[in-house]
Write an enzyme that holds these catalytic residues in place. Sequence first.
Site, PDB file in Angstrom:
ATOM      1  N   HIS A  28       7.024  -7.515  -2.668  1.00  0.00           N
ATOM      2  CA  HIS A  28       6.274  -6.857  -1.175  1.00  0.00           C
ATOM      3  C   HIS A  28       7.584  -7.211   0.142  1.00  0.00           C
ATOM      4  O   HIS A  28       7.223  -7.364   0.692  1.00  0.00           O
ATOM      5  CB  HIS A  28       5.403  -7.099  -0.569  1.00  0.00           C
ATOM      6  CG  HIS A  28       4.490  -6.087  -1.816  1.00  0.00           C
ATOM      7  ND1 HIS A  28       4.470  -4.925  -1.757  1.00  0.00           N
ATOM      8  CD2 HIS A  28       2.833  -6.756  -1.724  1.00  0.00           C
ATOM      9  CE1 HIS A  28       3.638  -4.168  -1.966  1.00  0.00           C
ATOM     10  NE2 HIS A  28       2.161  -5.189  -1.907  1.00  0.00           N
ATOM     11  N   LYS A  78       0.612  -0.931  -0.228  1.00  0.00           N
ATOM     12  CA  LYS A  78      -0.113  -0.407   0.078  1.00  0.00           C
ATOM     13  C   LYS A  78       1.502   1.053  -0.387  1.00  0.00           C
ATOM     14  O   LYS A  78       0.297   2.404   0.480  1.00  0.00           O
ATOM     15  CB  LYS A  78      -0.995  -0.233   1.499  1.00  0.00           C
ATOM     16  CG  LYS A  78      -1.871  -1.167   1.814  1.00  0.00           C
ATOM     17  CD  LYS A  78      -2.081  -2.097   0.247  1.00  0.00           C
ATOM     18  CE  LYS A  78      -3.220  -1.338  -0.487  1.00  0.00           C
ATOM     19  NZ  LYS A  78      -3.394  -1.888  -1.804  1.00  0.00           N
ATOM     20  N   SER A 114      -5.019   2.835   4.522  1.00  0.00           N
ATOM     21  CA  SER A 114      -5.218   1.878   3.191  1.00  0.00           C
ATOM     22  C   SER A 114      -4.446  -0.262   3.106  1.00  0.00           C
ATOM     23  O   SER A 114      -5.891  -0.546   2.467  1.00  0.00           O
ATOM     24  CB  SER A 114      -3.547   2.729   2.522  1.00  0.00           C
ATOM     25  OG  SER A 114      -4.018   2.134   0.854  1.00  0.00           O
TER      26      SER A 114
HETATM   27  S1  PPS Z   1      -0.021  -2.782  -3.260  1.00  0.00           S
HETATM   28  O1  PPS Z   1      -1.975  -3.921  -3.430  1.00  0.00           O
HETATM   29  O2  PPS Z   1       0.295  -3.084  -1.870  1.00  0.00           O
HETATM   30  O3  PPS Z   1       0.154  -2.959  -4.768  1.00  0.00           O
HETATM   31  O4  PPS Z   1      -0.649  -1.735  -3.429  1.00  0.00           O
HETATM   32  P1  PPS Z   1      -0.521   0.012  -3.953  1.00  0.00           P
HETATM   33  O5  PPS Z   1      -0.412  -0.022  -5.556  1.00  0.00           O
HETATM   34  O6  PPS Z   1       1.195  -0.443  -3.424  1.00  0.00           O
HETATM   35  O7  PPS Z   1      -1.165   0.953  -2.861  1.00  0.00           O
HETATM   36  C1  PPS Z   1      -2.270   1.098  -3.040  1.00  0.00           C
HETATM   37  C2  PPS Z   1      -2.671   3.455  -2.546  1.00  0.00           C
HETATM   38  O8  PPS Z   1      -1.754   3.787  -3.661  1.00  0.00           O
HETATM   39  C3  PPS Z   1      -2.947   4.921  -4.165  1.00  0.00           C
HETATM   40  N1  PPS Z   1      -2.140   5.052  -5.396  1.00  0.00           N
HETATM   41  C4  PPS Z   1      -2.435   6.123  -6.015  1.00  0.00           C
HETATM   42  N2  PPS Z   1      -2.255   6.867  -5.342  1.00  0.00           N
HETATM   43  C5  PPS Z   1      -1.911   8.901  -5.722  1.00  0.00           C
HETATM   44  N3  PPS Z   1      -1.643   8.091  -7.512  1.00  0.00           N
HETATM   45  C6  PPS Z   1      -2.286   7.193  -8.416  1.00  0.00           C
HETATM   46  N4  PPS Z   1      -1.746   7.674  -9.481  1.00  0.00           N
HETATM   47  C7  PPS Z   1      -2.218   7.015  -7.269  1.00  0.00           C
HETATM   48  N5  PPS Z   1      -2.492   4.809  -7.906  1.00  0.00           N
HETATM   49  C8  PPS Z   1      -2.593   3.941  -6.675  1.00  0.00           C
HETATM   50  C9  PPS Z   1      -3.756   4.073  -4.185  1.00  0.00           C
HETATM   51  O9  PPS Z   1      -5.102   5.000  -4.092  1.00  0.00           O
HETATM   52  C10 PPS Z   1      -4.019   3.261  -2.489  1.00  0.00           C
HETATM   53  O10 PPS Z   1      -3.866   4.042  -1.187  1.00  0.00           O
HETATM   54  P2  PPS Z   1      -5.474   4.866  -0.667  1.00  0.00           P
HETATM   55  O11 PPS Z   1      -4.605   5.448   0.980  1.00  0.00           O
HETATM   56  O12 PPS Z   1      -5.614   3.337  -0.308  1.00  0.00           O
HETATM   57  O13 PPS Z   1      -6.032   5.474  -1.932  1.00  0.00           O
END
Ligand code: PPS
Length: 304
Positions: free
Chosen positions: A117, A56, A147
């Site tokens: 991860h 996340k 998240s």
């Molecule tokens: S995972 O399942 O571990 O691979 O998730 P991961 O991709 O690391 O994290 C998901 C969170 O990243 C946010 N996210 C973004 N934030 C800003 N801009 C963009 N383009 C973007 N893409 C993914 C996503 O919304 C999750 O955070 P939260 O706080 O839950 O919204």
Amino acid sequence: MDPESLESLANHMEKIQFAMGQVKGVPLPQDTCDVWDTIYGFQAREDDILVATYPKAGTTWTQEIVDLILQEGDAEKASRAPCFVKVPFIDLILPKPMKSGLELAEELKSPRLLKTHLPIELLPPSFWEKNVKVVYVARNAKDCMVSYFHFQRMNQGLPDPGSWNDYFSTFLAGQVPWGSWFDHVIGWWKARDKHQILFMFYEDMIEDPMREIRKLVKFLGRDLSEEALEKVKHHSSFQEMKANPMTNFSTLPSVVFDQSVSPFLRKGTVGDWKNHFSVAQNILFDEEYKKRMEGVDLTFRTEL
Ligand code: PPS
């Protein structure tokens, strides 16, 4: 992923929730633990690019930016496959007949973009032997916790997180899949100068995406025109990725990710923890954080 595999996966997933096991004390899905020797023996290639994160922290976002950089901003090329197919997740084993990240990685032509991860001590050693470039993205623990809580609610393969109050303790104790946030970020931070690691922060990416995209371009040894850079920024924005079926995980059936519970691209902000943490939880968290981060010259921003 073809529709048949998805349907078959859907049938399996009705019965299967990942059981959890451990590798060297780190909680991981049992299926990952069962083939641990194979994962640890993964053969990296010299021109692989690895995106490593605590869950996340902005993995999918970073993957998409890196891929768009490799495609020089061409969104059509970047949308050639769902993000979880074009960027194999080497430490996740899905129920058959789904291909594991390892299998998907084997099939990819170089240069491959890979996701992990894993905490640094569990990373397959071939990544170091081949001097692979690693982009590590860290996100402040409070927003990661929030998240991850919502992700464990919607991801039907992962353990149910229980109530927010329960999850708060579980997360702080590091009893979540892929283990302790503290161990993860500290381990990778300490290694950043020993290998080709670009250590980035989610908060910096939110604050000034173009600045961070330029850092990535430089680290990857690429040279993009201003027009291409603008395209990378545009196509990797939260709104664009949320609307794009190749990046928003809508191609996965709801028995895997139930996005009616919580969307994968949920808020994409810094500071949502303030809507979840009670005053008492915040005090408790800050005390624990101080203890765990003592002597570590690593600073996070929890608001912008
Ligand atoms: S995972 O399942 O571990 O691979 O998730 P991961 O991709 O690391 O994290 C998901 C969170 O990243 C946010 N996210 C973004 N934030 C800003 N801009 C963009 N383009 C973007 N893409 C993914 C996503 O919304 C999750 O955070 P939260 O706080 O839950 O919204």
